[in-house]
Design a protein around this motif. Structure first.
Motif, PDB file in Angstrom:
ATOM      1  N   HIS A   6     105.831 -81.184  37.823  1.00 42.68           N
ATOM      2  CA  HIS A   6     106.227 -80.522  39.071  1.00 42.68           C
ATOM      3  C   HIS A   6     106.846 -81.483  40.079  1.00 42.68           C
ATOM      4  O   HIS A   6     106.911 -81.178  41.265  1.00 42.68           O
ATOM      5  CB  HIS A   6     105.053 -79.770  39.740  1.00 42.68           C
ATOM      6  CG  HIS A   6     104.600 -78.571  38.976  1.00 42.68           C
ATOM      7  ND1 HIS A   6     103.646 -77.705  39.451  1.00 42.68           N
ATOM      8  CD2 HIS A   6     104.978 -78.080  37.765  1.00 42.68           C
ATOM      9  CE1 HIS A   6     103.435 -76.734  38.563  1.00 42.68           C
ATOM     10  NE2 HIS A   6     104.236 -76.952  37.528  1.00 42.68           N
ATOM     11  N   VAL A  14     107.239 -72.805  41.484  1.00 45.26           N
ATOM     12  CA  VAL A  14     107.883 -73.542  40.378  1.00 45.26           C
ATOM     13  C   VAL A  14     108.178 -72.586  39.226  1.00 45.26           C
ATOM     14  O   VAL A  14     109.287 -72.566  38.688  1.00 45.26           O
ATOM     15  CB  VAL A  14     106.969 -74.698  39.890  1.00 45.26           C
ATOM     16  CG1 VAL A  14     107.490 -75.280  38.576  1.00 45.26           C
ATOM     17  CG2 VAL A  14     106.876 -75.788  40.942  1.00 45.26           C
ATOM     18  N   GLY A  36     110.930 -69.956  40.125  1.00 46.11           N
ATOM     19  CA  GLY A  36     112.243 -70.595  40.260  1.00 46.11           C
ATOM     20  C   GLY A  36     112.843 -70.933  38.912  1.00 46.11           C
ATOM     21  O   GLY A  36     114.055 -70.839  38.708  1.00 46.11           O
ATOM     22  N   ALA A  37     111.979 -71.315  37.976  1.00 46.99           N
ATOM     23  CA  ALA A  37     112.471 -71.750  36.665  1.00 46.99           C
ATOM     24  C   ALA A  37     112.997 -70.584  35.846  1.00 46.99           C
ATOM     25  O   ALA A  37     113.742 -70.780  34.891  1.00 46.99           O
ATOM     26  CB  ALA A  37     111.348 -72.447  35.907  1.00 46.99           C
ATOM     27  N   LYS A  65     118.253 -67.670  36.300  1.00 46.22           N
ATOM     28  CA  LYS A  65     119.221 -68.212  35.352  1.00 46.22           C
ATOM     29  C   LYS A  65     120.629 -68.124  35.912  1.00 46.22           C
ATOM     30  O   LYS A  65     120.923 -67.203  36.644  1.00 46.22           O
ATOM     31  CB  LYS A  65     119.148 -67.437  34.044  1.00 46.22           C
ATOM     32  CG  LYS A  65     117.842 -67.720  33.360  1.00 46.22           C
ATOM     33  CD  LYS A  65     117.923 -67.367  31.910  1.00 46.22           C
ATOM     34  CE  LYS A  65     116.621 -67.772  31.267  1.00 46.22           C
ATOM     35  NZ  LYS A  65     116.191 -66.895  30.251  1.00 46.22           N
ATOM     36  N   SER A 102     119.700 -72.009  35.091  1.00 48.65           N
ATOM     37  CA  SER A 102     119.176 -73.142  35.849  1.00 48.65           C
ATOM     38  C   SER A 102     119.265 -74.386  34.980  1.00 48.65           C
ATOM     39  O   SER A 102     119.537 -74.295  33.790  1.00 48.65           O
ATOM     40  CB  SER A 102     117.748 -72.883  36.300  1.00 48.65           C
ATOM     41  OG  SER A 102     116.910 -72.787  35.189  1.00 48.65           O
ATOM     42  N   VAL A 150     117.359 -75.200  31.028  1.00 47.55           N
ATOM     43  CA  VAL A 150     116.585 -73.998  30.705  1.00 47.55           C
ATOM     44  C   VAL A 150     116.008 -73.996  29.294  1.00 47.55           C
ATOM     45  O   VAL A 150     115.011 -73.342  29.047  1.00 47.55           O
ATOM     46  CB  VAL A 150     117.378 -72.685  30.910  1.00 47.55           C
ATOM     47  CG1 VAL A 150     117.631 -72.426  32.362  1.00 47.55           C
ATOM     48  CG2 VAL A 150     118.670 -72.690  30.125  1.00 47.55           C
ATOM     49  N   TYR A 196     112.090 -79.853  29.182  1.00 48.77           N
ATOM     50  CA  TYR A 196     111.608 -79.589  30.545  1.00 48.77           C
ATOM     51  C   TYR A 196     110.607 -78.433  30.557  1.00 48.77           C
ATOM     52  O   TYR A 196     109.821 -78.286  31.477  1.00 48.77           O
ATOM     53  CB  TYR A 196     112.767 -79.236  31.478  1.00 48.77           C
ATOM     54  CG  TYR A 196     113.662 -80.402  31.826  1.00 48.77           C
ATOM     55  CD1 TYR A 196     113.225 -81.720  31.704  1.00 48.77           C
ATOM     56  CD2 TYR A 196     114.949 -80.182  32.297  1.00 48.77           C
ATOM     57  CE1 TYR A 196     114.045 -82.777  32.029  1.00 48.77           C
ATOM     58  CE2 TYR A 196     115.777 -81.244  32.629  1.00 48.77           C
ATOM     59  CZ  TYR A 196     115.327 -82.537  32.488  1.00 48.77           C
ATOM     60  OH  TYR A 196     116.147 -83.580  32.821  1.00 48.77           O
ATOM     61  N   TYR A 231     107.595 -74.491  33.106  1.00 43.69           N
ATOM     62  CA  TYR A 231     108.526 -75.481  33.651  1.00 43.69           C
ATOM     63  C   TYR A 231     107.737 -76.695  34.136  1.00 43.69           C
ATOM     64  O   TYR A 231     106.727 -76.546  34.843  1.00 43.69           O
ATOM     65  CB  TYR A 231     109.336 -74.866  34.792  1.00 43.69           C
ATOM     66  CG  TYR A 231     110.573 -75.664  35.105  1.00 43.69           C
ATOM     67  CD1 TYR A 231     111.521 -75.929  34.118  1.00 43.69           C
ATOM     68  CD2 TYR A 231     110.799 -76.158  36.382  1.00 43.69           C
ATOM     69  CE1 TYR A 231     112.666 -76.651  34.401  1.00 43.69           C
ATOM     70  CE2 TYR A 231     111.954 -76.882  36.674  1.00 43.69           C
ATOM     71  CZ  TYR A 231     112.875 -77.123  35.676  1.00 43.69           C
ATOM     72  OH  TYR A 231     114.000 -77.842  35.965  1.00 43.69           O
ATOM     73  N   ASN A 259     110.089 -79.562  39.192  1.00 47.61           N
ATOM     74  CA  ASN A 259     109.990 -78.729  40.390  1.00 47.61           C
ATOM     75  C   ASN A 259     111.307 -77.991  40.535  1.00 47.61           C
ATOM     76  O   ASN A 259     112.313 -78.592  40.900  1.00 47.61           O
ATOM     77  CB  ASN A 259     109.671 -79.640  41.588  1.00 47.61           C
ATOM     78  CG  ASN A 259     110.132 -79.073  42.911  1.00 47.61           C
ATOM     79  OD1 ASN A 259     110.420 -77.893  43.028  1.00 47.61           O
ATOM     80  ND2 ASN A 259     110.204 -79.926  43.911  1.00 47.61           N
ATOM     81  N   SER A 260     111.298 -76.706  40.242  1.00 50.30           N
ATOM     82  CA  SER A 260     112.553 -75.953  40.177  1.00 50.30           C
ATOM     83  C   SER A 260     113.257 -75.870  41.531  1.00 50.30           C
ATOM     84  O   SER A 260     114.448 -75.604  41.589  1.00 50.30           O
ATOM     85  CB  SER A 260     112.295 -74.549  39.633  1.00 50.30           C
ATOM     86  OG  SER A 260     111.263 -73.927  40.379  1.00 50.30           O
TER      87      SER A 260
END
Ligand code: NA7
Length: 537
Positions: free
Chosen positions: A432, A478, A481-482, A485, A487, A490, A494, A506, A509-510
């Motif tokens: 993160h 997090v 956010g992940a 798309k 991103s 992906v 990760y 994820y 930290n997205s």
């Protein structure tokens, strides 16, 4: 030594002598804490100690990756190249350790096997592989995200009778490729750095590729005397940019989107990108590169054309062009002479999607189309990213809670520095953390941790632990956010998907570094309401 008596009791115990741990030790000492650092390796450097394979080098500009806390240090170390190679990096980190007299508080060959919170005493009890025990009020695991090498579970892997290496566990002694039949398995950043060097010496090199990557030129160069002078003259301005930039680089962001330009202008821009250094191909690219499929496809078409222009054998060129993901979905590797290596008569590419590995035998690697006999296999197969080192350290918090149980469904953190149930435990540069130029955001986390330790001390508290609410809000942020798309990264390590059985979560930290800054500011403004502080009476 088997002992229940601690060999040392300190305020702050740091684990890991990589770039983050060294900085953490320095900052903790400067802030007046007694501190000790335990390092599993026989030398300092972390990633840059273990990954000593030929060709290992920075993908970030040397002077942007280096420490910035001391202008004197910056002035006295002249990086030789814009992207330094491993030996210079290891020398630099040793220089820092000596320059700031840190070595007296570093114990090498000290692998942590258990770290247990003693609630009654309000102390961490940390044990190393030799049985020595250490006690500390605060435990800071700077154990890195790329520090546990991953070996794939290929049948017969241990049967091979020749030499075997992993790029992330490279020996200190010389490894000779000359006259040998060498295999490199894996074409991530490590494999593609190593390939051209092995190709130049080996009798034969077989590259086993499962997934082709969008490799682009690193465009490294020596730093000229004029550039050295300019770097020193512009130190303050450079720091101002690096301390605030979203990804921790100096690269200027672009202000245009792909289809703002005519075909001709776009072509010229792509050429400029192809010839630009390292990560600027992400950070200075068209603003829609990662957000617009058609825009991304234009750039990928340009890259495919470049690959076809370099690699003479059309079949090999096609196999080297990714077909299953767009640019930026994997962490893009940067290369020097990688595609050119496939024009050498001694280099062969094996596409494992067409001909998978069946087994490793004493003689070599057998794929669906037969056995290739080998003298050496190099596994460039990556790492148990993000949580690998922390989950192997035997961490137990309040009421004996194992970190591996608390994180059974993936890491849960606040700011990527603390997790609930583990008082006085911090992990800068772990899961993160933001994505980009690692030392910059890992350094932000270290700075925040040291400020936090000072806050705890100055207010007469003994323990600090993030609240379940704060942990949940950050972790949900997090995870959510992940899933947006497209991103960055992906479909890659990760998400931990390279390690069988690991939950798909994820591990960065997205929301990136700006969110980290914002939340750190909020912690200060709200007088640490995200944490529970307590004192023993
Ligand atoms: P990476 O980027 O995780 O690359 C590992 C490579 O190994 C990648 O090409 C994998 O293919 C391949 N791999 C993994 N398992 C297998 C099996 N079972 N068979 C064949 N090939 C396999 O690790 P690196 O060390 O190169 O780079 C890590 C980071 O270090 C890098 O991002 C930089 O930050 C520095 P796959 O793509 O999974 O199909």
């Amino acid at each position: 030594m088997a002992s229940s008596e601690p060999v040392a009791a300190v305020d702050v115990l740091v684990v890991g002598a990589g770039i983050t741990g060294i900085y953490q030790l320095h900052r903790a000492r400067e802030a007046g804490f007694s501190a000790l650092l335990l390092e599993a390796g026989g030398g300092v450097g972390g990633t840059w100690f273990w990954n000593r394979y030929p060709g290992a080098r920075f993908d970030s500009e040397s002077y942007t990756y280096a420490y910035l806390f001391s202008k004197e240090l910056f002035d006295e170390w002249e990086w030789q190249e814009h992207f330094a190679e491993q030996p210079e990096i290891e020398r630099y980190l040793n220089h820092v350790v000596d320059r700031f007299d840190l070595r007296r508080d570093i114990r090498l060959d000290a692998r942590v096997t258990a770290a247990v919170w003693d609630d009654a005493a309000g102390r961490w009890v940390v044990t190393t592989a030799d049985g020595a025990a250490y006690r500390a009020q605060f435990l800071v695991a700077a154990t890195g995200v790329l520090s546990v090498p991953f070996f794939p579970d290929v049948p017969g892997r241990d049967d091979f009778a020749g030499e075997t290496y992993h790029t992330g566990l490279w020996p200190a002694g010389p490894v000779e490729f000359d006259g040998k039949r060498v295999a490199v398995v894996g074409t991530g950043s490590s494999g593609v750095q190593l390939v051209p060097i092995v190709a130049a010496d080996a009798a034969s090199l077989t590259v086993y590729q499962r997934t082709a990557n969008w490799c682009t030129p690193l465009n490294n160069a020596p730093i000229t005397p004029d550039e050295q002078t300019r770097l020193r003259a512009e130190f303050e301005a450079m720091c101002a940019t690096l301390h605030t930039s979203a990804a921790g680089f100096l690269h200027e962001p672009h202000d245009r989107a792909t289809f703002d330009d005519s075909d001709e202008e776009r072509r010229a821009f792509y050429e400029k990108m192809w010839n630009s250094p390292g990560f600027s191909k992400l950070t200075s690219h068209y603003t829609d590169l990662l957000f617009d499929e058609a825009a991304n496809a234009q750039w990928c078409d340009f890259l495919a054309e470049k690959i076809r222009g370099i690699v003479e054998d059309p079949g090999t060129a096609e196999r080297l062009i990714p077909k299953d993901h767009r640019f930026g979905e994997h962490r893009p590797p940067f290369v020097t002479g990688y595609f050119e290596a496939f024009n050498r008569p001694n280099v062969t590419l094996v596409d494992l999607k067409q001909t998978p590995i069946v087994r490793v035998t004493a003689a070599g690697i057998e794929t669906a189309d037969g056995l290739r006999e080998l003298d050496m296999i190099v596994w460039a197969t990556g790492f148990d990213f993000g949580t690998g080192a922390l989950s192997r350290m035997g961490v137990r918090g309040r009421d004996g809670l194992a970190l591996t149980d608390h994180w059974a469904d993936g890491p849960r953190t606040f700011l990527g520095v603390q997790t609930t149930g583990f008082p006085n435990f911090f992990f800068p540069g772990g899961p993160h953390a933001a994505a980009g130029n690692n030392p910059r955001y890992n350094g932000d986390q270290v700075d925040f941790i040291v400020d936090t330790l000072v806050y705890v001390r100055d207010r007469g508290h003994d323990t600090i632990e993030v609240t379940p609410d704060a942990e949940k809000i950050w972790t949900d942020m997090v995870d959510r956010g992940a899933e947006r798309k497209p991103s960055f990264g992906v479909s890659s390590y990760y998400f931990g998907t390279n390690v069988p059985g690991k939950p798909r979560k994820y591990l960065l930290n997205s929301a990136g570094r700006p969110k980290l800054f914002k939340e750190i500011d909020r912690v200060r403004a709200t007088d640490y309401e995200a944490f529970t502080l307590s004192r023993s009476e």
